[in-house]
Structure formats: C-alpha cells, structure tokens
Design an enzyme around this catalytic site. Sequence first.
Site, mmCIF file in Angstrom:
data_model
loop_
_atom_site.group_PDB
_atom_site.id
_atom_site.type_symbol
_atom_site.label_atom_id
_atom_site.label_comp_id
_atom_site.label_asym_id
_atom_site.label_seq_id
_atom_site.Cartn_x
_atom_site.Cartn_y
_atom_site.Cartn_z
ATOM 1 N N THR A 147 0.812 -1.217 0.000
ATOM 2 C CA THR A 147 0.000 0.000 0.000
ATOM 3 C C THR A 147 0.845 1.267 0.000
ATOM 4 O OG1 THR A 147 -0.132 -0.050 2.409
ATOM 5 C CG2 THR A 147 -1.901 -1.131 1.182
ATOM 6 N N CYS A 148 2.060 1.173 0.520
ATOM 7 C CA CYS A 148 2.889 2.371 0.546
ATOM 8 C C CYS A 148 3.280 2.809 -0.863
ATOM 9 C CB CYS A 148 4.136 2.151 1.401
ATOM 10 S SG CYS A 148 5.124 0.739 0.906
ATOM 11 N N PHE A 149 3.291 1.843 -1.814
ATOM 12 C CA PHE A 149 3.592 2.169 -3.212
ATOM 13 C C PHE A 149 2.360 2.080 -4.096
ATOM 14 C CE2 PHE A 149 7.826 0.832 -1.734
ATOM 15 C CZ PHE A 149 8.545 1.944 -2.111
#
Length: 919
Positions: free
Chosen positions: A886-888
């Site tokens: 989710t961070c990317f």
Amino acid sequence: MLSRISTSRQSSRVSAALSLLAVLSDGSNWLLWGLKKFEKVKPAVVAMIDRNLAQVREEILDAIKSILILWQTRASGLFSNATLNAASVLIRRCAKDKVLYLEKILTIPGVTLSVTRKSPESSVHWDEIWLPDLSTDFSKYSGTSALSIYANSLYILSLKKDYTIQQPILELFIRMLEHIQENTDHSKASNMSWHPILGYCVDSNETQPDSEQLALIQEQLGCMWKKNLVAMFFFDVLNMERLENGMTFKEPSSADIMAQRTKEKISKTSFGKTSVGSFIQRAIGGIPTSMKQVGGRHLNYPEVVMTTKACYLYTLCMSVFVEKIKLDILTGLFGVETFLKRLWVFICEMGPSGGLNVFEKIAEEDTPELRQANAPYLAVLSLFCQCSALLLSIADEDEFFEKQHPFSLEESKTISLFLKNFLFKLVWKGVVGGTERNNFTAIHRHGLDLLVLFYDKDTRRSFTDKGHWLIKLVKPATIMGEFDKGKPRARLILEQMPFLIPFDNRVSCFRKLIQADQKGANRGYDAGNIPHHIVIKRTRLIEDGFNQLSRLRANQLKSTVRVKFYNDLGLAEAGIDQDGVFKEFLEETVAKIFDVQFNLFQATKLGNSLYPSHMASSSSDLELFNYIGKLLGKAVYEGIVLDVHFAPFFLRHLSHHSANALYSSIDDLPAFDPELAKNLAYVKHCEDAADLGLNFEWTEDILGQMKSYELRTGGRDIAVTNQNRISYIHSVAHFRLFRQIKAQSAAFSSGFHQLINRDWLSMFSTSELQRLISGNNDGDIDFADLRKHVLYFGGFHGRHRVIVWLWDILENDFKKDERSAFLKFVTSCSCPPLLGFAHLQPPFSIRCVEVGDDDDRGDTLGSVLRGFLSVRKTKVVQGRLPTASTCFNLLKLPNYSKKSILREKLRLAITMNTGFELS
C-alpha cells in the site's frame, strides 16, 4: 420647591394644585354652563381661558416635567393616580404647541409608559395627543433625548386602537431614526461614548438615564415587535390579496387604497400562540404561492410605498440599536403568522416583473444621489433575509426537512436560486467588494448569511437538484482565471460563495496554492527543500514519530520526509523510501492514533465518525493532538488520501466555519448523538419545560463519578422554562460539540494549520474538506480513469489476458462495496483520489509475480519475458493470493491460468485484507 417634596403632605398640595389647574383650564366642561343664564358668556370665557393657557404653556410644561422627573427618580410613591391623570390632562391641553411638548415632555425617558402604567385612566389622554409633526426639527436633540422622543412617540402610537397608519406618520418615525443614526457609530471612536441601547454614540454631555429609565425605554421600544404595531406598520403586506401570475392591479387612487385600509380592521390580522415551539409555524403561515418572480405591483402603488417604508423603518432600528434589540425585532416579526411568506410574495410581485429585476436595476443605476430614495426598496430584501436567516438558524433538521418549516423544500430552492444569482451579480459587476460602502454592502451581507444557511442545510441532506449551486452566468474557467491573476471580484467569490464554482476547479486551485507555497518554503532560510530523515522502530511507531517530527518547523514539515523502518529485532528493513515508505508511516500512525482504543478520539453514535475525546486533556495529550494535526496537514499538503472520517462538527473547528454568527451547533447534533437530539427536541416542543426539572448544567458519568458543568454562569441555579428553553437547547449542543473539546480541537487545528492555511479551507464545506482528507466518496470508482493512469511491471501490459480479466471482474462481477474494498486493499483508502487517479501518489501499479513473497527478488529479464508471454514457471503456486504494497499503491498479481481462479483469489484477498507489505 419641587426639589424639596419629600412628604405625602407636600405631594398632596402639588396634586391639589394640578387637579385644580386641570379643571380651570378646561372651560368648556365647567358645570356652570349647565345654567341657562351663563350660556351666552361661555364662548367668550372659553376663548379667554385658551388665550391665557397659551401664554403659560411653557411654565406649566416646565413644572410638569420637573414633577414627572422627580416622581420617576425619587418620589415614585408620593403621587397618586389622580395626580398623574391631572398631569396627563394638562399635557394634552398644552400639546397644541408641538415644539414645547416635544422639548418638555417627550424628552423625559419612558414617561408615557411610566405614567399610563401607574394611572391606566390617563391612557385616553395620551391617545388623544397627536404625534410630532413631520416638519419638526430634531437637530438639537441627541443621545438619550432623541431616543426618548422616538420611544415615547412609539408608545403613544401603540395606545391607539383600530388606527390606520398613513405615510406621513411612517416617514416621521423614519426621520427620527435617521437623526438618531446620524449621532450613532458602532465603531469605537475617541469622541464616542457607550450607550446601553444605542451602542457607541456621540457624547452629548447630557445626564444619562438611570437603570429604571433605561428599562422603560427598552420596554417602549419593544412595542416595535408587538403584534398590534407590526399589524399597523405592515397592514398592507399582511392583508393584500395575491396577484395571479402575469396579472397586474388597476392602479388605485390614494383615496381608494386608504379607504380600503380603513375599512379592514387590524383585528383581521391573525396571530398565533405565544409559545416558543410555535414560532416557526406562525412565521410561515399557510398561504399558497408559486414563489416565482411575477411582478405586477408597480413601485408607485400605495401598498408598495407603505410596505417598503415599513421595511426601511425596521432595518433602521436594527442598524441603530444594539444587537439584542435587533434579535428581539426579528423574533417578533417571524412570530406574526404568515409574515415571512407574505413578505416573500410581496418581493415576487414587486415592480413590473418581480423584485429581483427591481433590485438589479437599482444596482446598475446605483449612485450616491439615488441611494436615499432607493433604500426603502432594498430594505424589503434586507429584512426578509435577516428574519429568514435567524429563523432558519434555530430550525432543527426535523423542522426543515420533515415539517418543511420555515419554507417548503421547493420554496427553499427558489429563494436560494434567487439569492445566488443576485449576490453573484453584485460581486461580479463590482457593486460590492470595493472600499466604499453603499446600500448594497449590508444587502450582500444579509443575503449571504441566508444563502450560506440554505447551502449548509443542503450539504447535510441534499434537497436541491444537481448543479443547483453552480453559477451559470459566467464560465468557471473565467472566474478561476481571474482568481489566478489576483482579481478582487474572483477572490471575493472564492472566499464568500465558493460553492458557485465546481468542486474540481476549487481543488485544482487549492493544489496551485500549495504548489506556490512549496516554492516559497523551498526558498526559506532553513533550506526547506532538503529532505529530513527520520528513523522509526516498528515497536515505537508513535513515540519515535512524535519525538522527531513534532519539533520541526512548518517549512521543514512542508519539505520531503524520508523514513527508515527498523523491525522488532532492531534490524533495518529493506526498501528505499521514494514517498512510499512515508505513506506507510502515515497510514500506520493514523490507524493507531485514530483507533478509539487509543483514547485520543471517540466515535459518534451514528456513523462512527471521529472527534477528539474530552477525557484526553493532559498536556501530553494536547501535544499528541497537535502532532497528529501536523501529520494530517502533511497528508493533505502532499495529496495523500487517508481512510479516516471525522465528525462534521469537528471539521468545522478545522475550517473555522463555526465562527459564522448564525451557525447553530444543534444542526450537527443528530449525527453526533441521535438520542440527545431527540431528547432536546422534546424539551423544545413540550407543553411546559419547567415540569422537566432541568437546569442550565450538563452532568455525565466519568469513570464512575458524576461530574457536572454549568452551561452558563450560575447555570446550576437557573431553571429551564418555556421562555429560555431555546437557549438551553443550544447551550447543551454547543457545550457537547464545542466547549467540551475546545482545548483538544485547538491543539489539533494549530498543528494542522501549520501546513494548511486556514484561508485556503474557506473554499470548501465540511463535507468537501472530508473529501480533501479521504478522497472522493460520492460515487463509484472510475475504472476508465484508473486504466488510463495505471503502471504495469513484471511483463504485464494493458492487453495481457490477466489484466483484461482483472478489469472485467472489477467492473462487471464485483459489487460497489467490493470495488471499494479492492481500492483500499491496494492503496489503503477506499475512496478514489481527488481529481482522479492522475493525482494518486505514488501511481497505481500492477506487477506480475511468479514466486512467493519470501523468494521475490524483484523483476528480472527472464521474469518479465515470462510474464509478457504468459509463460508460468512450474513452481509457481496457483493457490497464492494477490498481495499489495500500500505504501507504493502496488498490486502484486500472480499470472493465473483461469479467470475464475483470479476472481476467487482476489475476492478472498480483499476480504481477508492480506498483503500489506513493504517491497
């Protein structure tokens, strides 16, 4: 001699003298004339008495003035009713000299009320006294003297029964108020002194009235909003018949209209009950209306002249006197049955083609020379807006939407459309917005108050059609172009009426403001463009973030922040932060701090929206609120959407919308606590609030101990009654939604506004601010937009069969809630980004994976070729679920052999919420 009156014996002598003088001065009623032999001399004697009385009028009135002032201030118990009645008789006979009568009697504060209250039989004499002449010179009176003349004259008018006000009388009261206004300035200047009724006014060096005299004046002014005087002043608007659409009346003569007004008794005007709960019902009445601008009553018609002047008189009162009297006047007006609707119908019928055209024409031809003549016409709209705005501000959601008070929803749409177009034209044509004040300055302010209240109701629960609030007279691109160039009229529209511009245009403007601010921050002395590196241990996520970020200045926070994670074993995690790891840090911090178990925030009983807990009140708690405010501000500043939803009343703290004087916290109460809202509604409408045994305090259970808070000073000893229950209801709502979390909200807002300028947020409503924070939640996901901006890795491409299957499953097989769950699975937020996926950072990406996560070493030439050609390695496990970083915003998708497998695995993955990992 008069100053030495201190005993009943002395006062009885004065009373006897006044009574004797009253008898002697009335020669026409002497009993002597009953004898036939004296009939011939009666005319000569009466004429002689009148001549002698004319010569001593000033001395008589001087003596009576001294007696009345002494009676009011020091000897109220020393004069009998008969004495006051005799004084009233003499005043009536001496009042033929209107200049002396004005100077000697009407300048005494509250004299007409105090005398008639003590001696009711004297009312008939005051009723017979005519009011000052229109040609009277008021210039030598100022301050309390001028106010006393107005208040006493008003009270005399209220004593008259079945009286029809004619234009000269209306103009007389207007003249008196205009004179008072000339000596009144509500700005605190050096030559101004404070007056309890007038506010700041010119210091006239006259003796100020005492508290009892002030109370008398205030009670006299109260006649302005009593039903009999309202019925007199607004006789025409309350009694005239409606025009049919497109029909005009045959212009009547002045004699015709006055004969009709005299024929119809004021008693025909109906009034409702006096209970607070019936205010709204009485104000709207039951008259049917199309609410359209039909016109038909030309401006020279008598009923138009009288109604416009009456409106002007009342708006003058509200501008001259202090705020409390203004509120009393408005409350009194909407307490008259049908008043509001009839006034709106009058606006619709005013002029050849309706009031809107009249007001627009006046705006186009506005010059200093015409302003005085045009003021009464504009006062009609001003009075309607002020009265409607106050009424709308105290109407709760049930009254507005279910009972449809004060207006039906269709009427509300018509009125708001009228105001929207009119106010926009005022700004766009430069009638308002400059440094010079004119007639339209106040009109614009009052109309804007009402328009914003309608819009605020609509944002909570829509009652308008799509596009209702958007301006269609000018293209949004034109307005935004002028805003970018710094044109004042465009800036004023974005500040005061931003809802006239489409939301996407305002978001684009918001992003431009941030970009300009970023450039300024990067040129700062503290080298804001240099990235700041922080080290975060997974086990100390909140503590490490707080210790390293809370100390940064605003410009440093606006720059890039790089995060390095350390795992539970103290080892640095693999991965390079190119905004993705910081996004993960934000997501995980927000997930923990906004969890109600963390005890910083609570959830509303309806909707589970978040707001600060008033229990978190220690200094360390407030520092945490400030810190999380900074993080949220950083997310909005960077355009990172977070899946966190706040209560609307808390968002008002951030946007400062609660500062609006007409905002009522009662509107947000149903979403916060439906049960409390229901209970307060019962208090509002019950027959007798005193039976409930309530006081102005709030009591709640805190960890097993009962704690009470006063809702106002001395509230524990103030019982709730029918007279003050509206105040009690709003005090409870304001306490629960604002006062109780004031410190927490202030700390949070302080941190948030270090990155987000408060002025920028004036472009958005509270619901729109929520969209800035968590993305679009007002519709389904636009997969055409997503496909256009997705990036593919590992051999995937737009025509790859797995990708084709994926889009088909999402669009045709998944339900809306499953599509939202998919978006949250990949990006951590279930709502699409504002302005579309082109603005999602990092970009939405899909990568083909052929091994498990533990063995994944990234893309190689062989893996990319195999993914592109749909060749699967034999060791790939077809049972593996899709995962996401989710961070990317990255979806990792195995190269499944069948569409059915992809559908099954994807549905299972988003349901289980697996795969939140760092690549």
